[in-house]
Design an enzyme around this catalytic site. Structure first.
Site, PDB file in Angstrom:
ATOM      1  N   LYS A  25      44.830  53.956  38.111  1.00 10.81           N
ATOM      2  CA  LYS A  25      44.076  55.179  37.849  1.00 10.81           C
ATOM      3  C   LYS A  25      44.974  56.399  38.023  1.00 10.81           C
ATOM      4  CE  LYS A  25      39.802  54.982  39.313  1.00 10.81           C
ATOM      5  NZ  LYS A  25      38.867  54.867  40.453  1.00 10.81           N
ATOM      6  N   ARG A  95      38.986  59.028  45.085  1.00 15.78           N
ATOM      7  CA  ARG A  95      38.801  57.852  44.217  1.00 15.78           C
ATOM      8  C   ARG A  95      39.819  56.775  44.548  1.00 15.78           C
ATOM      9  NH1 ARG A  95      39.368  60.034  38.227  1.00 15.78           N
ATOM     10  NH2 ARG A  95      37.966  58.260  37.824  1.00 15.78           N
ATOM     11  N   GLY A 104      34.695  49.182  39.894  1.00 18.50           N
ATOM     12  CA  GLY A 104      33.523  49.222  40.768  1.00 18.50           C
ATOM     13  C   GLY A 104      33.661  48.475  42.079  1.00 18.50           C
ATOM     14  N   MET A 106      35.781  49.032  44.600  1.00 19.59           N
ATOM     15  CA  MET A 106      36.043  49.845  45.792  1.00 19.59           C
ATOM     16  C   MET A 106      35.248  51.148  45.689  1.00 19.59           C
ATOM     17  SD  MET A 106      40.007  48.993  46.388  1.00 19.59           S
ATOM     18  CE  MET A 106      40.377  49.339  44.704  1.00 19.59           C
ATOM     19  N   ARG A 340      42.236  53.282  30.891  1.00 20.20           N
ATOM     20  CA  ARG A 340      42.921  52.049  31.279  1.00 20.20           C
ATOM     21  C   ARG A 340      42.811  51.088  30.110  1.00 20.20           C
ATOM     22  NH1 ARG A 340      38.309  51.044  35.671  1.00 20.20           N
ATOM     23  NH2 ARG A 340      36.587  50.937  34.234  1.00 20.20           N
ATOM     24  N   HIS A 456      28.039  47.671  35.371  1.00 23.05           N
ATOM     25  CA  HIS A 456      28.943  46.771  36.092  1.00 23.05           C
ATOM     26  C   HIS A 456      28.757  45.334  35.646  1.00 23.05           C
ATOM     27  CE1 HIS A 456      30.907  49.502  38.634  1.00 23.05           C
ATOM     28  NE2 HIS A 456      29.816  49.941  39.223  1.00 23.05           N
ATOM     29  N   GLU A 754      54.599   8.640  37.328  1.00 23.89           N
ATOM     30  CA  GLU A 754      53.431   9.192  38.031  1.00 23.89           C
ATOM     31  C   GLU A 754      53.407   8.856  39.520  1.00 23.89           C
ATOM     32  OE1 GLU A 754      49.820   7.589  36.296  1.00 23.89           O
ATOM     33  OE2 GLU A 754      50.855   5.768  35.687  1.00 23.89           O
ATOM     34  N   SER A 773      56.451   9.861  30.094  1.00 20.13           N
ATOM     35  CA  SER A 773      55.338  10.802  30.087  1.00 20.13           C
ATOM     36  C   SER A 773      54.898  10.993  31.537  1.00 20.13           C
ATOM     37  CB  SER A 773      54.189  10.262  29.243  1.00 20.13           C
ATOM     38  OG  SER A 773      53.111  11.178  29.301  1.00 20.13           O
ATOM     39  N   GLY A 775      52.611  11.622  34.349  1.00 17.58           N
ATOM     40  CA  GLY A 775      51.185  11.605  34.650  1.00 17.58           C
ATOM     41  C   GLY A 775      50.982  12.483  35.866  1.00 17.58           C
ATOM     42  N   ASN A 777      48.517  13.985  37.186  1.00 13.49           N
ATOM     43  CA  ASN A 777      47.361  13.802  38.093  1.00 13.49           C
ATOM     44  C   ASN A 777      47.740  12.854  39.230  1.00 13.49           C
ATOM     45  OD1 ASN A 777      46.011  15.338  36.255  1.00 13.49           O
ATOM     46  ND2 ASN A 777      44.819  13.657  35.388  1.00 13.49           N
ATOM     47  N   ASP A 778      48.222  11.666  38.846  1.00 12.45           N
ATOM     48  CA  ASP A 778      48.618  10.715  39.887  1.00 12.45           C
ATOM     49  C   ASP A 778      49.851  11.202  40.646  1.00 12.45           C
ATOM     50  OD1 ASP A 778      46.984   8.406  40.310  1.00 12.45           O
ATOM     51  OD2 ASP A 778      47.339   7.888  38.206  1.00 12.45           O
ATOM     52  N   CYS A 841      51.107  14.329  30.441  1.00 11.42           N
ATOM     53  CA  CYS A 841      49.771  13.987  29.949  1.00 11.42           C
ATOM     54  C   CYS A 841      48.708  14.166  31.016  1.00 11.42           C
ATOM     55  CB  CYS A 841      49.748  12.580  29.393  1.00 11.42           C
ATOM     56  SG  CYS A 841      50.095  11.332  30.620  1.00 11.42           S
ATOM     57  N   TYR A 861      57.036  18.005  25.230  1.00 10.67           N
ATOM     58  CA  TYR A 861      55.662  18.342  24.840  1.00 10.67           C
ATOM     59  C   TYR A 861      54.726  18.251  26.036  1.00 10.67           C
ATOM     60  CZ  TYR A 861      54.680  13.340  24.998  1.00 10.67           C
ATOM     61  OH  TYR A 861      54.530  12.054  25.425  1.00 10.67           O
TER      62      TYR A 861
HETATM   63  P1  ADP Z   1      35.521  53.434  39.684  1.00 10.46           P
HETATM   64  O1  ADP Z   1      36.884  52.944  39.941  1.00 10.46           O
HETATM   65  O2  ADP Z   1      34.459  52.649  40.358  1.00 10.46           O
HETATM   66  O3  ADP Z   1      35.252  53.666  38.224  1.00 10.46           O
HETATM   67  P2  ADP Z   1      35.977  56.254  39.896  1.00 10.46           P
HETATM   68  O4  ADP Z   1      36.945  56.719  40.900  1.00 10.46           O
HETATM   69  O5  ADP Z   1      36.486  56.160  38.509  1.00 10.46           O
HETATM   70  O6  ADP Z   1      35.397  54.866  40.371  1.00 10.46           O
HETATM   71  O7  ADP Z   1      34.769  57.253  39.994  1.00 10.46           O
HETATM   72  C1  ADP Z   1      33.408  56.964  39.921  1.00 10.46           C
HETATM   73  C2  ADP Z   1      32.730  57.931  38.974  1.00 10.46           C
HETATM   74  O8  ADP Z   1      32.909  59.265  39.362  1.00 10.46           O
HETATM   75  C3  ADP Z   1      33.276  57.849  37.564  1.00 10.46           C
HETATM   76  O9  ADP Z   1      32.212  57.945  36.666  1.00 10.46           O
HETATM   77  C4  ADP Z   1      34.166  59.032  37.478  1.00 10.46           C
HETATM   78  O10 ADP Z   1      34.301  59.460  36.154  1.00 10.46           O
HETATM   79  C5  ADP Z   1      33.467  60.041  38.332  1.00 10.46           C
HETATM   80  N1  ADP Z   1      34.418  60.994  38.892  1.00 10.46           N
HETATM   81  C6  ADP Z   1      35.462  60.689  39.679  1.00 10.46           C
HETATM   82  N2  ADP Z   1      36.173  61.787  39.979  1.00 10.46           N
HETATM   83  C7  ADP Z   1      35.559  62.828  39.359  1.00 10.46           C
HETATM   84  C8  ADP Z   1      35.850  64.210  39.260  1.00 10.46           C
HETATM   85  N3  ADP Z   1      36.910  64.746  39.856  1.00 10.46           N
HETATM   86  N4  ADP Z   1      35.008  64.959  38.545  1.00 10.46           N
HETATM   87  C9  ADP Z   1      33.937  64.405  37.940  1.00 10.46           C
HETATM   88  N5  ADP Z   1      33.621  63.129  37.987  1.00 10.46           N
HETATM   89  C10 ADP Z   1      34.426  62.318  38.677  1.00 10.46           C
HETATM   90 MG    MG Z   2      36.240  54.695  37.064  1.00 14.56          MG
HETATM   91 MG    MG Z   3      47.806   7.641  36.233  1.00  9.97          MG
END
Ligand code: ADP
Ligand code: MG
Ligand code: MG
Length: 884
Positions: A25, A95, A104, A106, A340, A456, A754, A773, A775, A777-778, A841, A861
């Site tokens: 990020k 963030r 989502g 963390m 991303r 999510h 094997e 070949s 094997g 698994n064995d 195999c 192979y």
């Molecule tokens: P996650 O990794 O769970 O997507 P984010 O850090 O991206 O968490 O943030 C959660 C939400 O808050 C996202 O929708 C993001 O766009 C929004 N957000 C984060 N920072 C800001 C900011 N500085 N201004 C406005 N919205 C923000």
């Molecule tokens: Mg985000």
């Molecule tokens: Mg065998």
């Protein structure tokens, strides 16, 4: 000693190359800023700081606090705003941002800096918009309370629901300034109640605590589950981004949303995204309000909409990959908050990669390296039979494609438990939160009542190739979470539903499924893979259908045709038993005479399906008791006959059988009389099999003008002499058949490697072998000394969970241990016979990481189950590309 390490980077100091320090990020925010995309100003605390704190019981490394203070001073200077100022207050978000995106998993805190002192100024700066200021404030207390101080989320949720109910409204947006002000007051009281005096109102202190909370969230349970599922190391840590707030909740000229540069379900280059006006942050993905389709934004906020389209193109072109973006519009001005490389379905991965090659955006090589081989599995999954003509009981959003049939489960723990035991379950939730991940992972499909295409549940399901129907309108889950009512019918945990994640439809009961259709893009990727790979790919198959399927999927032959399945069929078992229980050679020969034509017919099918390609037939491998009744069952049968006074004749027959079963009984059958050991004791068995193979090959040649390349394989050899004896038996039988037929064919005789001793003495064994070949698994069982049948149900799961072993060695080769035996076998074998043909195999032949290892080990192979052939082809190509 002062710590000189640089733990904090300003937005303009970073770029995409600093991902391991700044997290995905943070690095991408810096890169967007660098290329002129509008991004709110920010600074990033590095993953290194997080790791240092984690390694020191959570205590921050020396200098970190000072560096954060200094970065905050600089941010205040650049923005002209001050944290806590009553005139021009700076508000920031805190963030998380790991190196590999974990959507989502963390925590994030928004609007930090708002307080009783600053809320007035926040309103004044927003043209006197009081409602907006109080909305920010109550959101802050809620997020900060939950994330930083650990207040239970329901405390706030319930208060919010109460406030809405008291007013008789459904949406947060229907609460006015006064309502929100009262709600904020209530929130503060609740937080105080929950925390006593621990709450702080000092914004700088809040900031430090929030950064610390993000550090800690790296090790929260859902993040841990996600990391494990995605093979992300715990040692990486997360970065923390501190960013100036922009506000999508400043009224109807403001909005927030999520968009993709291509459709992440199908890969098509088209508009895909969702937005909400007058909303903030998670509102869109949390599924609290149902978001609007991005296309509608053109009418509401046309200028920002067109700028967003241009920005999406710019970011995709710059990153040369499908982008998943977050944006916010504050009073008509667009800001990008995240970009991303987007998670996508396997179908979308294939289509977008092929399209991008066509568009000249990436090269073929890049396309191959971009598609995760294991993902192809999802494309090979079944879909609902197009002829199935039932009416859907409800239609939600097609959030993750595919078909899922399963019994209902209403909470993640239950789904995890039942799914873990192999039951097919459909997880039904009001909305899924990241805490449900362990249940989502093992479900066939997910059905939610709320949430959109970017919720999510949808994101996680798509990433894992799990079918998902989201936001199914009007479905009601009872408060206890044991039933769901759809239309006028109620379904419980015993009921089965079918989800069509491609259309969003939900059907009652189990709909018929059809095999997957493999499209042109898929074929294209396979064809490219074939251009680059060195490793051959064969399939394990022992009947016409499997062999034909394998060939269709690109197999270049059969690396393992087991013959025991052919013995097991009900119509053959009597002859097989007769053969085993024969008391003299004549009886045995007579029984084998009965089996021979049946085996021949089986081989003819396989050779016909694989004409022109090699087929390795393994001679009989399992211990004989597998073809006989179980010793306990047989004892009981005899006892029963004795008690009920069965006929003398019956009793005598069953007693004889029991005696024979006893005489063949072994304590450790997998290390007992099986493989070539059996053939050493009963040479007429390999002889019969060799004759059946040759007769089949000649018959197919005669009938179809072409036959398969014949490779006869002797199992479980550990001593060169064993192979010499077996080879003699086979060669004599084969030559005799040639003579009788007056025709010949090319054929080879080789062995499995094997057992460790076979690898250790491969140089000797190679003298008698035309090919090896492995094997695996064995070789894994005997190399590590664990029984697959017992360990997988037993301690192995614990070993993997506790990270004693990083992976189940029966799924992915134990490269550093068992892998050495493979390398040694190849090397020693070729020291005697340069160019000795070697293959694999075991199950590992279809595991991408193992395939890469086999490539490096110089094998010729791999052979895997038919549906894994495309995966192995791609993995082999990637191995070759990575080597370059
Ligand atoms: P996650 O990794 O769970 O997507 P984010 O850090 O991206 O968490 O943030 C959660 C939400 O808050 C996202 O929708 C993001 O766009 C929004 N957000 C984060 N920072 C800001 C900011 N500085 N201004 C406005 N919205 C923000
Ligand atoms: Mg985000
Ligand atoms: Mg065998």
């Amino acid at each position: 000693m002062t710590d000189q390490t640089k733990y904090v980077y300003d937005l303009n100091e970073g770029d995409a190359s600093l991902k391991s320090l700044l997290g995905g990020k943070g690095a991408n925010l810096a890169e967007m800023n660098r290329i002129g995309v509008p991004v709110p100003d920010a600074f990033t605390v590095t993953t290194q700081a997080c790791v240092a704190a984690m390694n020191n019981n959570g205590e921050w490394p020396a200098g970190l606090r000072e560096q954060v203070e200094a970065a905050l001073d600089r941010l205040e200077e650049r923005t002209g705003k001050v944290l806590g100022s009553t005139e021009n207050p700076l508000l920031v978000s805190i963030r998380s941002g790991a190196v590999f995106s974990m959507p989502g998993m963390m925590d994030t805190v928004l609007n930090l800096g708002i307080s009783d002192d600053t809320v007035g100024a926040v309103a004044a700066l927003a043209d006197g918009n009081e409602r907006f200021a109080w909305d920010c404030y109550r959101r802050f207390i809620q997020m900060y309370g939950e994330v930083v101080e650990g207040v239970d989320q329901y405390v706030f949720e319930d208060a919010l629901t109460e406030a809405k109910e008291a007013k008789g409204v459904a949406n947060d947006t229907d609460l006015n300034a006064e309502d929100l002000k009262a709600l904020t007051k209530k929130f503060k009281e609740l937080a105080d109640e929950a925390l006593g005096g621990h709450w702080t109102t000092d914004p700088r202190e809040q900031l430090m605590r929030a950064i610390n909370a993000v550090f800690l969230s790296w090790n929260n349970p859902r993040a841990e589950v996600y990391r494990k599922a995605n093979g992300i190391s715990r040692d990486l840590g997360t970065a923390v981004n501190v960013q100036q707030m922009v506000f999508g909740n400043r009224g109807e000229t403001s909005a927030t949303g999520v968009c993709f540069s291509r459709n992440p379900s199908t890969g098509a280059k088209e508009l895909y995204g969702e937005f909400l006006t007058n909303a903030q942050g998670e509102d869109v993905v949390a599924g609290i309000r149902t978001p609007r389709n991005l296309a509608e934004m053109e009418d509401v906020l046309p200028e920002a909409f067109h700028e967003l389209l241009a920005t999406m193109d710019k970011l995709e072109l710059h990153n040369k990959d499908l982008q998943d973006m977050e944006f916010t519009i504050e009073d008509r001005k667009l800001y990008m908050l995240q970009t991303r490389n987007g998670k996508r379905t396997a179908a979308a991965a294939v289509k977008s990669a092929v399209d991008m090659v066509d568009e000249g955006l990436i090269t073929k090589e890049e396309a191959l390296l971009r598609i995760n081989p294991s993902d192809l599995d999802a494309l090979l999954h079944p879909a609902i039979d197009p002829n199935f003509k039932a009416t859907a009981i409800v239609k939600g959003l097609p959030a993750s494609p595919g078909a899922a049939v399963g019994a209902l489960s209403f909470n993640a723990d239950d789904a995890a438990e039942r799914g873990g035991k192999g039951e097919s379950v459909i997880l039904v939730r009001y909305e899924t939160t990241p805490d449900d991940i362990h249940g989502v992972m093992v479900s066939q499909g997910v059905l939610t009542a709320h949430g959109g295409m970017t919720s999510h549940a949808a994101v996680v399901a798509r990433g894992m190739g799990i079918t998902c129907v989201a936001g199914a309108p009007g479905i009601k889950i009872d408060p206890k979470g044991e039933t769901v009512t759809i239309g006028d019918k109620t379904y419980g945990t015993g009921d089965t539903l079918t989800l069509n994640g491609t259309t969003g439809e939900v059907f009652e009961g189990a709909a018929p499924l059809v095999p997957p259709s493999i499209n042109e893009d898929f074929e294209q990727v396979g064809a490219w893979a074939d251009e680059y790979r060195r490793l051959g790919v064969r399939a394990n198959a022992e009947n016409f259908e499997d062999a034909s399927k394998a060939r269709e999927l690109g197999a270049e032959g059969i690396g393992l045709a087991r013959t025991e399945h052919m013995f097991m069929a009900a119509d053959r078992l009597p002859s097989v038993r007769k053969m085993i229980l024969a008391t003299n050679e004549e009886e045995r020969a007579a029984a084998l005479e009965e089996i021979l034509p049946l085996q021949q017919a089986d081989f003819e099918e396989i050779f016909s399906a694989m004409k022109g390609l090699p087929v390795t037939v393994r001679l009989l491998d399992p211990p004989l008791h597998e073809f006989l009744p179980n010793i306990v069952d047989q004892s009981l049968l005899v006892q029963k006959l004795e008690l009920t006074g069965g006929s003398e004749e019956d009793l005598a027959r069953e007693r004889t059988l029991l005696a024979q079963v006893k005489s063949l009984h072994e304590q450790n059958p997998m290390l007992g009389t099986r493989g070539c050991r059996l053939a050493m004791l009963y040479p007429s068995i390999p002889e019969m099999q060799a004759r059946a193979i040759i007769r089949a090959a000649l018959a197919v040649q005669e009938r179809e003008g072409e036959t398969a390349g014949i490779e006869i394989m002797v199992p479980l050899v550990v001593i060169k002499k064993e192979l010499e004896v077996q080879r003699d038996i086979v060669v004599k039988a084969v030559e005799d058949e040639f003579e009788k037929a007056g025709k010949r064919l090319d054929y080879t005789v080789g062995t499995m490697i094997e057992i460790p001793r076979a690898a250790l003495t491969a140089n000797e064994i190679a003298e008698a072998a035309d090919f090896f070949s492995f094997g695996t698994n064995d070789l894994t069982q005997t190399g590590i000394g664990i029984s697959r049948d017992d360990a997988e149900a037993g301690f192995l799961g614990h070993y993997v969970d506790a990270e004693v072993m990083s992976k189940n060695p029966f799924e992915s080769l134990d490269q550093s241990g068992v892998g050495q035996l493979v390398e040694m076998g190849v090397e020693k074998g070729r020291s005697t016979k340069p160019g000795l043909k070697t293959g694999v195999c075991g199950e590992h032949g279809g595991d991408p990481e193992s395939v890469e290892f086999f490539h490096r080990a110089g094998l010729d192979y791999v052979s895997c189950s038919p549906f894994r052939v495309p995966i192995a082809r791609l993995a082999a190509a990637r191995a070759a590309l990575r080597e370059q």
